[in-house]
Scaffold this motif. Structure first.
Motif, short mmCIF file in Angstrom:
data_model
loop_
_atom_site.label_atom_id
_atom_site.label_comp_id
_atom_site.label_asym_id
_atom_site.label_seq_id
_atom_site.Cartn_x
_atom_site.Cartn_y
_atom_site.Cartn_z
N SER A 1 -6.55 -9.85 3.34
CA SER A 1 -7.07 -9.37 2.05
C SER A 1 -6.83 -7.88 1.84
O SER A 1 -6.30 -7.46 0.81
CB SER A 1 -8.58 -9.61 1.97
OG SER A 1 -8.83 -10.98 2.02
N LYS A 2 -7.23 -7.10 2.81
CA LYS A 2 -7.18 -5.64 2.63
C LYS A 2 -5.75 -5.14 2.87
O LYS A 2 -5.11 -5.52 3.87
CB LYS A 2 -8.13 -5.01 3.65
CG LYS A 2 -8.33 -3.52 3.52
CD LYS A 2 -9.36 -3.04 4.55
CE LYS A 2 -9.37 -1.54 4.62
NZ LYS A 2 -10.55 -0.96 3.97
N ALA A 3 -5.26 -4.31 1.99
CA ALA A 3 -3.91 -3.76 2.15
C ALA A 3 -3.88 -2.77 3.31
O ALA A 3 -4.76 -1.90 3.42
CB ALA A 3 -3.48 -3.05 0.86
N ALA A 4 -2.89 -2.91 4.19
CA ALA A 4 -2.77 -1.99 5.33
C ALA A 4 -2.69 -0.54 4.84
O ALA A 4 -3.13 0.38 5.52
CB ALA A 4 -1.52 -2.35 6.14
N GLY A 5 -2.15 -0.37 3.64
CA GLY A 5 -2.00 0.97 3.07
C GLY A 5 -3.33 1.69 2.88
O GLY A 5 -3.38 2.92 2.84
N LEU A 6 -4.43 0.90 2.76
CA LEU A 6 -5.74 1.55 2.57
C LEU A 6 -6.19 2.29 3.82
O LEU A 6 -6.82 3.34 3.74
CB LEU A 6 -6.78 0.52 2.14
CG LEU A 6 -6.81 0.27 0.63
CD1 LEU A 6 -7.65 -0.95 0.30
CD2 LEU A 6 -7.32 1.50 -0.12
N SER B 1 -7.94 8.83 -6.47
CA SER B 1 -7.35 8.33 -7.71
C SER B 1 -5.95 7.79 -7.38
O SER B 1 -4.93 8.44 -7.61
CB SER B 1 -7.30 9.48 -8.70
OG SER B 1 -6.27 9.31 -9.60
N CYS B 2 -5.92 6.58 -6.79
CA CYS B 2 -4.66 6.08 -6.23
C CYS B 2 -4.63 4.56 -6.23
O CYS B 2 -5.62 3.92 -5.87
CB CYS B 2 -4.58 6.59 -4.78
SG CYS B 2 -2.97 6.46 -4.05
N ARG B 3 -3.52 3.98 -6.66
CA ARG B 3 -3.32 2.52 -6.53
C ARG B 3 -2.72 2.29 -5.14
O ARG B 3 -1.76 2.97 -4.77
CB ARG B 3 -2.35 2.02 -7.58
CG ARG B 3 -2.87 2.15 -9.00
CD ARG B 3 -1.80 1.71 -9.98
NE ARG B 3 -2.32 1.58 -11.33
CZ ARG B 3 -2.23 2.52 -12.26
NH1 ARG B 3 -1.63 3.68 -12.00
NH2 ARG B 3 -2.73 2.32 -13.46
N VAL B 4 -3.26 1.31 -4.40
CA VAL B 4 -2.74 1.01 -3.06
C VAL B 4 -2.56 -0.50 -2.95
O VAL B 4 -3.52 -1.25 -3.13
CB VAL B 4 -3.71 1.48 -1.96
CG1 VAL B 4 -3.11 1.24 -0.57
CG2 VAL B 4 -4.06 2.96 -2.12
N VAL B 5 -1.34 -0.96 -2.69
CA VAL B 5 -1.12 -2.40 -2.52
C VAL B 5 -0.13 -2.66 -1.38
O VAL B 5 0.63 -1.78 -0.98
CB VAL B 5 -0.56 -3.10 -3.79
CG1 VAL B 5 -1.60 -3.23 -4.87
CG2 VAL B 5 0.69 -2.43 -4.29
N GLU B 6 -0.16 -3.93 -0.91
CA GLU B 6 0.76 -4.36 0.15
C GLU B 6 1.73 -5.37 -0.46
O GLU B 6 1.34 -6.19 -1.28
CB GLU B 6 -0.07 -5.00 1.26
CG GLU B 6 0.71 -5.32 2.50
CD GLU B 6 -0.22 -5.73 3.66
OE1 GLU B 6 -1.22 -5.02 3.93
OE2 GLU B 6 0.04 -6.77 4.26
#
Ligand code: HMG
Length: 394
Positions: free
Chosen positions: A93-98, A109-114
């Motif tokens: 579920s959680k993006a590694a990028g987070l 203030s950032c979009r973070v997705v995998e």
């Protein structure tokens, strides 16, 4: 995805930095353990060494290490999109990028997705970033690609393992490579390589995968050259996805024949060789491989590549392929990390076969309990272990 260039705005790779853990195994060691002629690996596959992931590192720590030198105060202010490409995800579920976003102290203030599609997803991320930057030209995008390539002990794929991460800053007026607007893209449903959720190693039909790679390359090239009008000779250098370096050499020979190029064998070799140097030592890093190859080319090519066009072929099993191009920018030499990258590769500790096997077979327990990983790496970011189903990083 054709980028509508409203003005003469150049968008592309402003900085590129890679990281690989500080442990490696010489393929001589694997060859003698398996009773195989080492030339099969050195000549047949074009590989000499491969990086090995220690128990206290993973895709998050590798990506954080790759990005750290790129994150100054200005970039912290400018980055509002983090794209993390991987096929070695650590959570459903959680993006590694987070985790990386947190470790690097990036803006909230950032979009973070995998993103996932085998080795291809970093290229999709790059094209999405370019479209995004057309809409948000004052911002920057941080693209992370990080993977641990695993096939299993004593399998044909074993000498083509490896691990590493790349961090790329994309921006308007890039210092390294401006990406051009045409691409040849092909998607097809093939089972050449995949990894079901319950397996830690990929299932692969190795020889079939090499055929699909080559066929996809030719289809992508045909579409790219039709759209762009660029012929083979209009590219000074080529970078390929590098599962093992002999694959990229075969791809280049095949493309040259198919494009009826008159380029001689020596010239063909010199069009790709500087881009293969890092991968010969590091192995496959799946999503990061093509871009580690790009860094290798820019950092090891002796000729000035300013204003020269590079052709890029990205391939992810399953499969999606894409051929695209970029133009090297004047003064690019000043924005490279040549010494740092070379010392990362040369300073790795060489593991014995038993040490490699211990690292390879180590698994963080999956019972949700409290577990601490053994300390192996003297690095800034480490996977400490887990507690109550949560991964903990230092
Ligand atoms: P293998 O069993 O080692 O194959 O598997 P081989 O026995 O045919 O040997 C390989 C080469 O070594 C051959 O050369 C032999 O002749 C040569 P070729 O005929 O191919 O030119 N050879 C020797 N050369 C010199 N001296 C000797 C000697 N002996 C043999 N003594 C294979 C090789 C690549 C299939 C295996 O390593 C494998 O399955 N690797 C993993 C899959 C892979 O890398 N596929 C590449 C394309 S798919 C891709 O790139 C996507 C990927 O990155 C995943 C993703 O997208 O996420 C993998």
């Amino acid at each position: 995805m054709s980028h509508v260039v409203s003005s003469e705005k150049k968008i592309g790779i402003d900085a590129i930095r890679f990281y690989t853990p500080s442990f490696a195994i010489d393929l001589h060691t694997i060859a003698s353990q398996r009773g195989i002629d080492p030339n099969k690996f050195h000549v047949g596959l074009g590989q000499h060494c491969m990086s090995v992931m220690p128990p206290d590192e993973d895709i998050v720590t590798m990506a954080a290490h790759a990005a750290l030198p790129l994150i100054d105060e200005q970039n912290k202010r400018d980055i509002h999109l983090v794209l993390f490409a991987t096929e070695s995800g650590v959570d459903q579920s959680k993006a590694a990028g987070l985790w990386v976003h947190h470790l690097l102290g990036l803006s909230s203030s950032c979009r973070v997705v995998e993103l996932k599609q085998a080795c291809y997803s970093a290229t999709c991320a790059l094209q999405l970033a370019i479209s995004y930057l057309h809409m948000h030209p004052t911002e920057k995008v941080l693209l992370l690609a990080s993977d641990n390539a695993r096939y299993g002990l004593n399998t044909p794929g074993e000498p083509t393992q490896g691990c590493g991460a790349v961090a790329i800053i994309l921006s308007v007026s890039p210092r390294l490579v401006a990406i051009e607007p045409h691409q040849g893209v092909v998607a097809d449903h093939v089972m050449d390589f995949w990894r079901p959720n319950y397996l830690n190693e990929a299932v692969v039909d190795g020889k079939y995968s090499t055929k699909v790679y080559l066929n996809t390359l030719l289809k992508c090239w045909e579409e790219y050259s039709r759209q762009s009008g660029h012929g083979f000779s209009e590219h000074a250098r080529f970078c390929y996805h590098i599962p093992f370096t002999r694959m990229a050499e075969k791809a280049h020979e095949r493309l040259s024949r198919s494009a009826s190029s008159q380029t001689c064998a020596t010239a063909l070799h010199s069009q790709i060789e500087p881009g293969l140097l890092y991968s010969k030592q590091l192995g496959n890093a799946y999503t990061a491989s093509l871009y580690i190859g790009c860094a290798s080319l820019l950092e090891n090519e002796l000729e000035d590549l300013s204003e020269k066009r590079i052709g890029f072929f990205s391939y992810g099993s399953g499969c999606v392929g894409e051929f695209f191009s970029g133009v090297v920018q004047r003064g690019y030499q000043k924005a490279l990390f040549r010494e740092e990258h070379q010392s990362l590769l040369t300073s790795r500790a060489k593991l014995s076969y038993e040490q490699y096997k211990d690292f390879f077979t180590y698994q963080l327990p999956e019972d949700g309990g409290d577990h601490t990983t053994p300390v192996h790496s003297a690095v800034r970011f480490r996977l400490l272990g887990c507690r109550n189903h949560e991964r903990l990083y230092q």
